[in-house]
Motif scaffolding. Structure first.
Motif, PDB file in Angstrom:
ATOM      1  N   MET A 211       0.853  -1.191   0.000  1.00 45.21           N
ATOM      2  CA  MET A 211       0.000   0.000   0.000  1.00 45.21           C
ATOM      3  C   MET A 211       0.891   1.244   0.000  1.00 45.21           C
ATOM      4  O   MET A 211       2.064   1.176   0.336  1.00 45.21           O
ATOM      5  N   ASP A 212       0.312   2.383  -0.348  1.00 51.31           N
ATOM      6  CA  ASP A 212       1.049   3.644  -0.452  1.00 51.31           C
ATOM      7  C   ASP A 212       1.706   3.996   0.885  1.00 51.31           C
ATOM      8  O   ASP A 212       1.028   4.250   1.877  1.00 51.31           O
ATOM      9  N   PHE A 213       3.054   3.999   0.898  1.00 54.84           N
ATOM     10  CA  PHE A 213       3.795   4.264   2.134  1.00 54.84           C
ATOM     11  C   PHE A 213       3.506   5.668   2.653  1.00 54.84           C
ATOM     12  O   PHE A 213       3.253   5.880   3.839  1.00 54.84           O
ATOM     13  N   ALA A 373     -14.286 -13.883 -13.202  1.00 49.55           N
ATOM     14  CA  ALA A 373     -13.419 -14.430 -12.157  1.00 49.55           C
ATOM     15  C   ALA A 373     -12.267 -13.481 -11.881  1.00 49.55           C
ATOM     16  O   ALA A 373     -11.937 -12.614 -12.694  1.00 49.55           O
ATOM     17  N   ALA A 374     -11.657 -13.647 -10.702  1.00 45.79           N
ATOM     18  CA  ALA A 374     -10.471 -12.870 -10.320  1.00 45.79           C
ATOM     19  C   ALA A 374      -9.590 -13.752  -9.465  1.00 45.79           C
ATOM     20  O   ALA A 374     -10.043 -14.762  -8.918  1.00 45.79           O
ATOM     21  N   GLN A 382      -1.216  -5.242  -3.345  1.00 42.75           N
ATOM     22  CA  GLN A 382      -2.172  -5.111  -2.252  1.00 42.75           C
ATOM     23  C   GLN A 382      -3.402  -4.295  -2.626  1.00 42.75           C
ATOM     24  O   GLN A 382      -4.525  -4.659  -2.294  1.00 42.75           O
ATOM     25  N   HIS A 383      -3.229  -3.167  -3.328  1.00 38.19           N
ATOM     26  CA  HIS A 383      -4.388  -2.337  -3.659  1.00 38.19           C
ATOM     27  C   HIS A 383      -5.368  -3.105  -4.539  1.00 38.19           C
ATOM     28  O   HIS A 383      -6.589  -2.964  -4.415  1.00 38.19           O
ATOM     29  N   LYS A 384      -4.817  -3.977  -5.422  1.00 33.42           N
ATOM     30  CA  LYS A 384      -5.682  -4.773  -6.285  1.00 33.42           C
ATOM     31  C   LYS A 384      -6.361  -5.881  -5.499  1.00 33.42           C
ATOM     32  O   LYS A 384      -7.509  -6.239  -5.760  1.00 33.42           O
ATOM     33  N   ARG A 385      -5.663  -6.436  -4.505  1.00 33.73           N
ATOM     34  CA  ARG A 385      -6.260  -7.485  -3.672  1.00 33.73           C
ATOM     35  C   ARG A 385      -7.458  -6.944  -2.906  1.00 33.73           C
ATOM     36  O   ARG A 385      -8.504  -7.592  -2.815  1.00 33.73           O
ATOM     37  N   ILE A 386      -7.302  -5.745  -2.353  1.00 28.09           N
ATOM     38  CA  ILE A 386      -8.411  -5.146  -1.601  1.00 28.09           C
ATOM     39  C   ILE A 386      -9.587  -4.865  -2.532  1.00 28.09           C
ATOM     40  O   ILE A 386     -10.748  -5.130  -2.206  1.00 28.09           O
ATOM     41  N   LYS A 387      -9.294  -4.341  -3.726  1.00 29.61           N
ATOM     42  CA  LYS A 387     -10.350  -4.060  -4.708  1.00 29.61           C
ATOM     43  C   LYS A 387     -11.050  -5.358  -5.133  1.00 29.61           C
ATOM     44  O   LYS A 387     -12.279  -5.392  -5.279  1.00 29.61           O
ATOM     45  N   THR A 388     -10.262  -6.434  -5.309  1.00 32.52           N
ATOM     46  CA  THR A 388     -10.835  -7.724  -5.692  1.00 32.52           C
ATOM     47  C   THR A 388     -11.757  -8.259  -4.606  1.00 32.52           C
ATOM     48  O   THR A 388     -12.862  -8.737  -4.888  1.00 32.52           O
ATOM     49  N   LEU A 389     -11.312  -8.183  -3.361  1.00 28.46           N
ATOM     50  CA  LEU A 389     -12.147  -8.664  -2.256  1.00 28.46           C
ATOM     51  C   LEU A 389     -13.451  -7.879  -2.161  1.00 28.46           C
ATOM     52  O   LEU A 389     -14.512  -8.454  -1.912  1.00 28.46           O
TER      53      LEU A 389
END
Length: 487
Positions: A211-213, A373-374, A382-389
Motif C-alpha cells: 500500500m502507499d507508504f 473471475a479474479a 495489495q491495492h488490487k487485492r483489496i479491490k478484488t475482495l
C-alpha cells in the motif's frame, strides 16, 4: 477611465483595483503555500487543554465588499442524542453461557458489542478474558471463526481505557501492537477493532506492505496511534525510519504464530519485539491454530507465566458445510470446475489451489471462457487485492481463485461453495478453506477434486476431521469439453 479615477479618489488605488474585474488578489491575502505548509514531524505533545484554551484568537480578515456574508438558511434543529445506558443492553443469564455483562467492561465497549449483536461470549472469549482482563499473559489455541480476534481486542480496549495515556508521546508511539502474518488478516482485524472502538475515542491504524507508504505515514502524523495492526515487514520499515517507536507498547498480540513460523517471519518478529518494553512490563497474548514445539518455544521466550487456553472444536469442520470429494483425473479438473459453476448458476464461489501459477492459469481460463473471475495470491499487488475482495463481497466477481493466503482471516458472507481444485498439503488448511462457506448459520457446500497427484492427502485430512469422506465419481455430463467462446 473617468470612473476609475473617481474610484481611486474615493477609495484609494488598492481598493479600486480589488473592484475592477480581472484584478489581482489584495496584497494581504495569504499565498497557497503559506496556507498548506505543515510541519514534517510532529514533536511530543502534552495531553492538556490549558494551552489551547488560553491561546490568542486571530482576528478575522477584513472583509471586502465582494466578501459580504450571505444570509444563512434556517436549519431544523437536530434531535438531542439519546444517551446509551448499560440497562439498554439486556441479556438474560443462560446456563453454560458467559455474558459480556459478567466481565467489568466499559459502557462504551459494551455499546459497541451490542451493536455487533454479540450477547454471549464464545468459549475462547469466555476463557481468555478471564485471564487477560486480570492482566495476565495468555496463549490461546483455537481454529478460525471461534471469536479469538474479539477476545484480544476486548482485552486491549479495556486496558487502554482503564490506564490513562502518558502525558507526552509522539504520534507514532502506539500503546497496543497486533502483529499478523498476512495483509488480509491485518485489514480484517483493524475493521473489527474499528467496530469495537467506535464509542471510545481510541485510534486504530494499519501498516501493510503493498500500500502507499506516504499515505500511511500521513495518517500516522495526523493523530495519536492507540492500536496498531501491522504485518512484520511494513512495521519494520516504519520503525527503522524512526517514524514508529514501540517503547510505549502496553499490550502486544501475535496472531497466527504458527502461520508466521511457516512464512519465515519470526526473525522480523524478533527484531520488532526487541523494540518493545521488556516482557515483564507489557502484556503479551499469543494465538495459534496449532501448538507445535516451535510455537511453544516462542511463547516461553516472549511471555511471562502465561495462562494456556485450548479450545477443542466439537467438530473440526462446521456442521453447516456439506462436504464432497470427486475422484477425477488431473486433465479433467478444469472441465469439472467450469461445468459445475456454469450449469448450476453459482454466483459466489471460492476456488483454492496450492500454487500461485495454478491460481493464475485457472483464473485466466475462466475469464477466457466467459466467467467473471479474479485471482488472489501473493503476486497480486495489495491495492488490487483489496479491490478484488470488495468486488467479490459486492457480488461483482462471481468466482474468486485463491491460494491459502485467503484461507484465513477473510470473512465474506454469502459464499455458497468452496472448491478445492487441489487438495492442500497441510490438513489444517483444508478446514480453513471450507470454513469460508457455511458462515453465520448459513448452509454451505465444499467440493474437493482428488486427482492422481494429490489424493494421497486424503487420509491425513480424514484423520483430522475424525471421519471418512466418501469419494464420488462425477456425473459424465460434468466432464464434457468446454465450448470455446467465439471472439
Amino acid at each position: 477611465m473617468t470612473v476609475l479615477k473617481a474610484l481611486k479618489k474615493m477609495f484609494g488605488k488598492s481598493e479600486a483595483e480589488q473592484l475592477v474585474p480581472g484584478s489581482s488578489a489584495p496584497a494581504h491575502s495569504p499565498s497557497r503555500t503559506e496556507v498548506q505548509k505543515k510541519p514534517q514531524r510532529t514533536p511530543p505533545v502534552a495531553n492538556t487543554e490549558k494551552d489551547a484554551a488560553t491561546a490568542p484568537v486571530a482576528p478575522p480578515p477584513e472583509q471586502t465588499r465582494n466578501d459580504a456574508p450571505k444570509p444563512r438558511r434556517e436549519r431544523a434543529p437536530k434531535p438531542p442524542a439519546v444517551a446509551w445506558k448499560l440497562e439498554d443492553f439486556v441479556v438474560e443469564p443462560q446456563e453454560g453461557k458467559t455474558r459480556f455483562h459478567d466481565f467489568k467492561l466499559a459502557p462504551e465497549l459494551m455499546h459497541a458489542i451490542q451493536d455487533l449483536g454479540f450477547p454471549y461470549c464464545t468459549p475462547i472469549q469466555a476463557q481468555v478474558l478471564g485471564f487477560t482482563l486480570a492482566g495476565k499473559d495468555a496463549i490461546g489455541r483455537a481454529q478460525t471463526g471461534t471469536g479469538k480476534t474479539a477476545a484480544f481486542l476486548i482485552s486491549i480496549i479495556t486496558q487502554l481505557l482503564q490506564t490513562p495515556p502518558p502525558k507526552e508521546r509522539y504520534m507514532g508511539e502506539p500503546r497496543a501492537l497486533i502483529i499478523a502474518p498476512t495483509r488480509e488478516l491485518v485489514v480484517q482485524i483493524a475493521k473489527d477493532a474499528a467496530d469495537l472502538t467506535k464509542y471510545t475515542g481510541l485510534n486504530v491504524m494499519t501498516f501493510v506492505g503493498g500500500m502507499d507508504f506516504d499515505k500511511q505515514l500521513k495518517h500516522l502524523e495526523a493523530r495519536h496511534c492507540d492500536i496498531l495492526v501491522a504485518t512484520p515487514g511494513r512495521l519494520l520499515d516504519f520503525n527503522q525510519r524512526g517514524d514508529v517507536h514501540l517503547d510505549m507498547v502496553e499490550v502486544m498480540v501475535l496472531d497466527e504464530a504458527d502461520r508466521m513460523l511457516d512464512m519465515g517471519f519470526i526473525p522480523q518478529v524478533r527484531q520488532i519485539i526487541r523494540q518493545t518494553p521488556p516482557k515483564s512490563e507489557r502484556q503479551t497474548l499469543l494465538f495459534s491454530a496449532t501448538f507445535t514445539e516451535d510455537v511453544m518455544n516462542l511463547a516461553k521466550q516472549w511471555t511471562t507465566d502465561p495462562s494456556i487456553v485450548e479450545i477443542e472444536a466439537l467438530n473440526v469442520a462446521s456442521e453447516n458445510v456439506e462436504q464432497h470429494i470427486y475422484a477425477v483425473a488431473g486433465a479433467d479438473k478444469y472441465k469439472l470446475l467450469y461445468n459445475l459453476v456454469n450449469d448450476n448458476g453459482w454466483e459466489r464461489v471460492m476456488v483454492f489451489a496450492n500454487r500461485k501459477d495454478e491460481v493464475r492459469r485457472i483464473e485466466e481460463r475462466l475469464v477466457r471462457d466467459g466467467v467473471n473471475a479474479a485471482q488472489l495470491s501473493g503476486d497480486v499487488p495489495q491495492h488490487k487485492r483489496i479491490k478484488t475482495l470488495e468486488g467479490f463481497r459486492e457480488g461483482k466477481i462471481r468466482v474468486l481463485v485463491a491460494t491459502d493466503v485467503a484461507g484465513r482471516g477473510i470473512h465474506i458472507d454469502g459464499i455458497s461453495h468452496v472448491i478445492n481444485f487441489t487438495l492442500p498439503e497441510v490438513p489444517d488448511d483444508y478446514v480453513h478453506r471450507i470454513g469460508r462457506t457455511g458462515r453465520a448459520g448459513a448452509e454451505g457446500v465444499s467440493i474437493s477434486f482428488a486427482g492422481e497427484d494429490d489424493s494421497y492427502q486424503l487420509p491425513s485430512i480424514e484423520a483430522l476431521l475424525g471421519k471418512k469422506i466418501s469419494c464420488e465419481t462425477p456425473p459424465t455430463h460434468l466432464l464434457r469439453p468446454v465450448e470455446r467462446k467465439r471472439p
